[in-house]
Design a protein around this motif. Structure first.
Motif, mmCIF file in Angstrom:
data_model
loop_
_atom_site.group_PDB
_atom_site.id
_atom_site.type_symbol
_atom_site.label_atom_id
_atom_site.label_comp_id
_atom_site.label_asym_id
_atom_site.label_seq_id
_atom_site.Cartn_x
_atom_site.Cartn_y
_atom_site.Cartn_z
ATOM 1 N N PRO A 1 8.842 10.981 -9.845
ATOM 2 C CA PRO A 1 7.875 9.647 -10.567
ATOM 3 C C PRO A 1 5.996 10.000 -9.558
ATOM 4 C CG PRO A 1 9.154 9.620 -8.472
ATOM 5 C CD PRO A 1 9.942 10.514 -8.596
ATOM 6 N N GLN A 2 5.692 9.456 -10.510
ATOM 7 C CA GLN A 2 4.259 9.870 -10.428
ATOM 8 C C GLN A 2 3.623 8.350 -11.321
ATOM 9 O OE1 GLN A 2 3.407 14.123 -11.662
ATOM 10 N NE2 GLN A 2 2.227 13.316 -10.455
ATOM 11 N N PRO A 3 2.653 7.787 -11.026
ATOM 12 C CA PRO A 3 1.668 6.695 -11.333
ATOM 13 C C PRO A 3 1.127 6.685 -12.335
ATOM 14 C CG PRO A 3 0.297 7.205 -9.635
ATOM 15 C CD PRO A 3 1.403 8.382 -9.478
ATOM 16 N N SER A 4 1.249 6.152 -12.854
ATOM 17 C CA SER A 4 0.342 5.734 -14.566
ATOM 18 C C SER A 4 -0.677 5.714 -14.566
ATOM 19 C CB SER A 4 1.067 4.960 -15.375
ATOM 20 O OG SER A 4 1.208 3.405 -15.554
ATOM 21 N N GLU A 5 -1.315 5.544 -15.580
ATOM 22 C CA GLU A 5 -2.883 5.821 -15.440
ATOM 23 C C GLU A 5 -2.825 4.381 -15.019
ATOM 24 O OE1 GLU A 5 -4.714 7.078 -19.026
ATOM 25 O OE2 GLU A 5 -4.763 9.275 -18.130
ATOM 26 N N GLU A 6 -2.207 3.092 -16.182
ATOM 27 C CA GLU A 6 -2.530 2.060 -15.353
ATOM 28 C C GLU A 6 -2.273 1.577 -13.975
ATOM 29 O OE1 GLU A 6 -2.671 -2.195 -15.850
ATOM 30 O OE2 GLU A 6 -3.313 -0.859 -16.914
ATOM 31 N N GLN A 7 -1.023 2.048 -13.279
ATOM 32 C CA GLN A 7 -1.159 1.238 -11.713
ATOM 33 C C GLN A 7 -2.061 2.626 -11.294
ATOM 34 O OE1 GLN A 7 3.041 3.558 -12.264
ATOM 35 N NE2 GLN A 7 3.991 1.910 -11.170
ATOM 36 N N VAL A 8 -2.734 3.163 -11.743
ATOM 37 C CA VAL A 8 -3.646 3.774 -10.685
ATOM 38 C C VAL A 8 -5.053 2.756 -11.625
ATOM 39 C CG1 VAL A 8 -5.747 5.309 -10.424
ATOM 40 C CG2 VAL A 8 -3.291 5.750 -10.113
ATOM 41 N N ARG A 9 -5.206 2.317 -12.204
ATOM 42 C CA ARG A 9 -6.114 1.460 -12.509
ATOM 43 C C ARG A 9 -6.452 0.179 -11.235
ATOM 44 N NH1 ARG A 9 -6.156 3.121 -17.403
ATOM 45 N NH2 ARG A 9 -4.821 1.726 -18.269
ATOM 46 N N ARG A 10 -4.926 -0.379 -11.303
ATOM 47 C CA ARG A 10 -4.951 -1.821 -10.851
ATOM 48 C C ARG A 10 -4.989 -1.511 -9.360
ATOM 49 N NH1 ARG A 10 -0.097 -2.789 -10.946
ATOM 50 N NH2 ARG A 10 1.372 -1.581 -11.518
ATOM 51 N N LYS A 11 -4.249 0.271 -8.863
ATOM 52 C CA LYS A 11 -3.840 0.145 -7.657
ATOM 53 C C LYS A 11 -4.644 1.920 -6.902
ATOM 54 C CE LYS A 11 -0.756 -2.429 -5.985
ATOM 55 N NZ LYS A 11 0.877 -3.011 -5.344
ATOM 56 N N LEU B 1 0.683 -1.003 -0.001
ATOM 57 C CA LEU B 1 -0.006 0.333 -0.324
ATOM 58 C C LEU B 1 0.935 1.506 -0.081
ATOM 59 C CD1 LEU B 1 -2.127 -1.080 2.680
ATOM 60 C CD2 LEU B 1 -3.022 -1.318 0.253
ATOM 61 N N GLY B 2 1.839 1.023 0.119
ATOM 62 C CA GLY B 2 3.080 2.536 0.034
ATOM 63 C C GLY B 2 3.560 2.345 -1.549
ATOM 64 N N LEU B 3 4.699 3.038 -1.648
ATOM 65 C CA LEU B 3 5.488 3.761 -2.835
ATOM 66 C C LEU B 3 5.832 3.102 -2.804
ATOM 67 C CD1 LEU B 3 4.722 7.924 -2.676
ATOM 68 C CD2 LEU B 3 2.519 6.854 -3.784
ATOM 69 N N ASN B 4 6.457 2.829 -2.250
ATOM 70 C CA ASN B 4 7.744 1.718 -2.823
ATOM 71 C C ASN B 4 8.133 0.586 -4.095
ATOM 72 O OD1 ASN B 4 7.460 2.010 0.611
ATOM 73 N ND2 ASN B 4 9.328 2.311 0.171
ATOM 74 N N ASP B 5 7.184 0.015 -3.852
ATOM 75 C CA ASP B 5 7.025 -0.807 -5.083
ATOM 76 C C ASP B 5 6.998 -0.757 -6.347
ATOM 77 O OD1 ASP B 5 7.866 -2.870 -3.121
ATOM 78 O OD2 ASP B 5 6.511 -3.542 -2.570
ATOM 79 N N GLU B 6 5.901 0.780 -6.484
ATOM 80 C CA GLU B 6 5.312 1.239 -7.257
ATOM 81 C C GLU B 6 5.923 2.318 -7.747
ATOM 82 O OE1 GLU B 6 2.567 -0.103 -9.205
ATOM 83 O OE2 GLU B 6 2.011 -1.393 -8.311
ATOM 84 N N LEU B 7 6.481 2.912 -6.773
ATOM 85 C CA LEU B 7 7.346 3.809 -7.406
ATOM 86 C C LEU B 7 8.578 4.232 -7.355
ATOM 87 C CD1 LEU B 7 4.536 6.783 -7.107
ATOM 88 C CD2 LEU B 7 4.869 5.962 -9.421
ATOM 89 N N GLU B 8 9.035 4.171 -5.468
ATOM 90 C CA GLU B 8 10.127 4.664 -5.835
ATOM 91 C C GLU B 8 11.583 3.695 -5.737
ATOM 92 O OE1 GLU B 8 13.785 5.047 -3.428
ATOM 93 O OE2 GLU B 8 12.539 3.594 -3.109
ATOM 94 N N ILE B 9 11.013 2.637 -5.829
ATOM 95 C CA ILE B 9 11.919 1.426 -6.655
ATOM 96 C C ILE B 9 12.710 1.370 -7.640
ATOM 97 C CG2 ILE B 9 12.675 -0.782 -6.678
ATOM 98 C CD1 ILE B 9 11.287 -1.601 -3.776
ATOM 99 N N PRO B 10 11.314 1.325 -8.667
ATOM 100 C CA PRO B 10 11.841 1.597 -9.772
ATOM 101 C C PRO B 10 12.998 2.987 -10.396
ATOM 102 C CG PRO B 10 9.619 0.891 -9.722
ATOM 103 C CD PRO B 10 10.043 1.313 -8.383
ATOM 104 N N ALA B 11 12.155 4.227 -9.523
ATOM 105 C CA ALA B 11 12.357 5.478 -9.555
ATOM 106 C C ALA B 11 14.011 5.649 -9.743
ATOM 107 C CB ALA B 11 11.725 6.356 -9.701
#
Length: 233
Positions: A202-212, A24-34
């Protein structure tokens, strides 16, 4: 509650570990890839991980070929569960008082920690001494547009120019974070002989928002700031 004590608080630690476990955090989706996109190849580097937590970033760098990673954190609870690797050494220390041998690292990293640190200028000055000539400093922090409001108000930018401590509720009451403007952080890096290589928001993509769907707020304003800077000779 200050950063040095925060992760040893059992209520905070339980909330944080649940956040990471449930994604539920930002780590996996945003921070780690960035962060991965900004890091140089780790092979052959001597690495310093400041605020290593449970060692995820340290492990990725060690697996990537770093000759050694010194991973430092103030929290005994986090270090007790940190991942183990033959090329990672863990040390318990408050970053505010940490002292290390000059020119003993090629890369310094810090993941979502430095907004808890009061004396950013002092730490950056020490990092500039700990890095060998040509060394790199890559770090992520909570974005200043998020830390800015004196009263927590997600999605509203306020009090941006007034740097200093902010009190937030995050699993527990009165978590202390320190707000700094982007220009202030960049100016501090330049004063200590760092040259900017990259700045990312970094900000989430629309696809990421659809998933989460819980990530939708982060389409309204950037939640994170990442900076890569090289030490000039």
């Amino acid at each position: 509650m200050k950063g040095a004590d925060l992760y040893d608080d059992p209520d905070f630690l339980a909330g944080y570990q649940r956040l990471r476990r449930e994604g539920l955090g930002l780590n996996d989706e945003l921070e780690i890839p960035a962060m991965a996109a900004l890091l140089p190849p780790a092979a052959g580097l001597r690495v310093l991980d400041l605020g290593c937590g449970e060692g995820g970033l340290a492990q990725r760098l060690a697996v990537g070929g770093a000759v050694g990673v010194l991973a430092v954190d103030a929290s005994a609870a986090m270090l007790a569960t940190a991942v183990r690797h033959p090329r990672i050494r863990y040390r318990q220390s408050d970053l505010a008082t940490l002292e290390l041998t000059p020119e003993s690292f090629d890369l310094a990293v810090s993941s979502l920690v430095l907004h808890y640190l009061e004396d950013f200028d002092g730490l950056v000055g020490r990092i500039s001494r700990w890095l060998a000539p040509g060394g790199r400093f890559v770090f992520s922090v909570e974005h200043p547009v998020v830390t800015a409001p004196l009263e927590a108000a997600d999605g509203r930018l306020d009090d941006y120019a007034d740097e200093g401590p902010r009190q937030r509720k995050w699993f527990v009451d009165e978590v202390t974070k320190y707000h700094r403007t982007v220009s202030s952080m960049v100016g501090t890096l330049r004063r200590h002989r760092f040259q900017l290589a990259a700045v990312e928001e970094p900000q989430p993509s629309e696809e990421q928002v659809r998933r989460k769907p819980h990530l939708s707020i982060h389409r309204r304003r950037p939640p994170l700031l990442l900076i890569s800077a090289g030490l000039q000779s």
